[in-house]
Design an enzyme around this catalytic site. Structure first.
Site, short mmCIF file in Angstrom:
data_model
loop_
_atom_site.label_atom_id
_atom_site.label_comp_id
_atom_site.label_asym_id
_atom_site.label_seq_id
_atom_site.Cartn_x
_atom_site.Cartn_y
_atom_site.Cartn_z
CB SER A 219 -0.95 -0.04 1.20
OG SER A 219 -1.94 0.96 1.11
CG ASP A 345 -7.22 -1.81 -4.02
OD1 ASP A 345 -7.95 -1.29 -3.16
OD2 ASP A 345 -5.97 -1.87 -3.91
CG HIS A 374 -6.08 -1.79 -0.18
ND1 HIS A 374 -5.32 -1.23 -1.18
CD2 HIS A 374 -5.51 -1.38 0.99
CE1 HIS A 374 -4.35 -0.50 -0.64
NE2 HIS A 374 -4.44 -0.59 0.67
#
Length: 412
Positions: A219, A345, A374
């Protein structure tokens, strides 16, 4: 070959007629069983046709593409998301709860920063490594957690476990102020600023000069890694990089997370986590920032406008978001980098995944799954031990460390 084209109209019509006939049998006995079997068959058909698919592998060069196909078979395999939770938001929300947390004992090290601050680095030395018993040459994997993550996140622990099985050492880079250490200066972190990451990489290289080093980021950690590579070009000791669920265009990411449902499920929670970190170090930060104003932020964008962009000296929040977006720096990446994103996502929407930019750089490869959410990528009936993301990490890490010579000069 039999065509498996999915026709919703035909399936709905046939299923309606089937159920209408079966319900007449009665609500008990064979009628209920047939009803369940009918629904199960329809769901299984839909899952196999519309959910379980092979990922799309895109690369800017044939050499990197073929390397991944040869050394990382997972990139060519069908990804079967957990059949009872394949939807994006469910995958994202359930991952921290359903995946196991392997037991990992870290050795913590605090590194001094140029501004007088300190950076927390958690080491997993893997001194019991059978394949690499010499600590001086034992390969090292640097791991970067997400926005508010630490070395204790389940996805980090899984990568440490995978590295342990390969015989490698790990170092987890915790962003300032998130892992319990004291904040010594009024500065935390952001995706655009890579000074702390540069200091950590240089420190690891000095400590283990003869050990190959690669990195993995998740991320925001992946965004920071990509921005670092875009800035450094060839001037880095990293042999390879893999990033998971990175947000490529921060404007698109924040806009997606501000949609009503995603704001409720994710944005508000993450904003509160960011604010909790500020409040934890209020005594240091309140001298430089309007903490009361920061604590009233309702979204990540508002938090960044009131805190992050100001801390790092940007004229406006838009200037910060442009600088933090890795999509603008991908052309300068000179180290093999594999990027895994899910098309569903909500943190990194499909339309913002940099397909065209990746096609222009032979050092880049992009692996896109239809599902996974995600940092989800759950697979199997009960996905506690391993995920698709874990398998991508393990195979790529092994390939970079043990077959990295094949990645020299990918432009040829």
């Amino acid at each position: 070959m039999i065509s498996l084209d999915f026709n919703f109209y035909v399936l709905t019509r046939d299923l309606s007629l089937y159920l209408e006939n079966q319900v007449k049998v009665g609500l008990f006995g064979s009628g209920v069983l047939s009803l369940v079997l009918g629904f199960s068959a329809a769901y299984a058909y839909y899952y196999l046709i519309s959910v379980a698919k092979k990922p799309q592998l895109i690369s800017g060069g044939k050499k990197f593409y073929q390397f991944l196909r040869d050394q990382c078979p997972v990139v060519s395999e069908t990804y079967y998301p957990t059949f009872w939770c394949w939807e994006s938001r469910i995958q994202t929300l359930l991952r921290p709860f359903v995946t196991a947390k392997p037991g990992v004992s870290y050795r913590n090290e605090l590194i001094g920063a140029a501004d007088g601050g300190q950076i927390s680095l958690d080491w997993f030395d893997n001194d019991d490594s059978a394949s690499h018993p010499n600590s001086a040459t034992r390969p090292t994997v640097l791991l970067l957690p997400g926005l508010t993550g630490t070395s204790r996140e389940s996805y980090i622990l899984h990568m440490v476990q995978q590295s342990k099985e390969l015989g490698y050492r790990c170092a987890v880079f915790n962003n300032r102020g998130v892992s319990g250490e004291t904040l010594l200066t009024p500065r935390t972190y952001c995706a655009a600023n890579t000074e702390d990451l540069e200091a950590v990489i240089e420190h690891i290289q000095r400590t283990n000069e003869d050990a190959p080093l690669m990195a993995a980021g998740v991320s925001m950690g992946g965004m920071m890694l990509a921005n670092y590579l875009g800035k450094k070009g060839r001037e880095t000791c990293l042999k390879g990089v893999v990033v998971f669920s990175a947000g490529w265009d921060v404007f698109a990411c924040t806009a997606s997370l501000e949609k009503p449902l995603d704001r409720f499920l994710f944005n508000s929670y993450l904003t509160s986590c960011l604010q909790a970190g500020v409040d934890r170090h209020k005594s240091v930060l309140e001298k430089s920032y309007d903490i009361d104003h920061v604590m009233k932020a309702k979204t990540i964008r508002e938090f960044d406008e009131r805190f992050t962009s100001i801390m790092f000296g940007y004229p406006t929040n838009d200037d910060y978001y442009h600088d933090a977006s890795p999509i603008h720096k991908l052309k300068s990446v000179q180290v093999p980098m594999l990027c895994l994103n899910a098309a569903d996502d909500v943190f990194s929407p499909c339309h913002a995944i940099p397909v065209e930019a990746v096609k222009q750089n032979p050092n880049l490869a992009l692996l896109i799954t239809c599902h996974g959410g995600h940092i989800g990528f759950l697979e199997g009936l009960w996905p506690r031990r391993s995920t698709y993301m874990d398998r991508v990490f393990k195979q790529f890490a092994k390939a970079v460390i043990e077959q990295g010579g094949d990645l020299n000069d990918l432009s040829s």
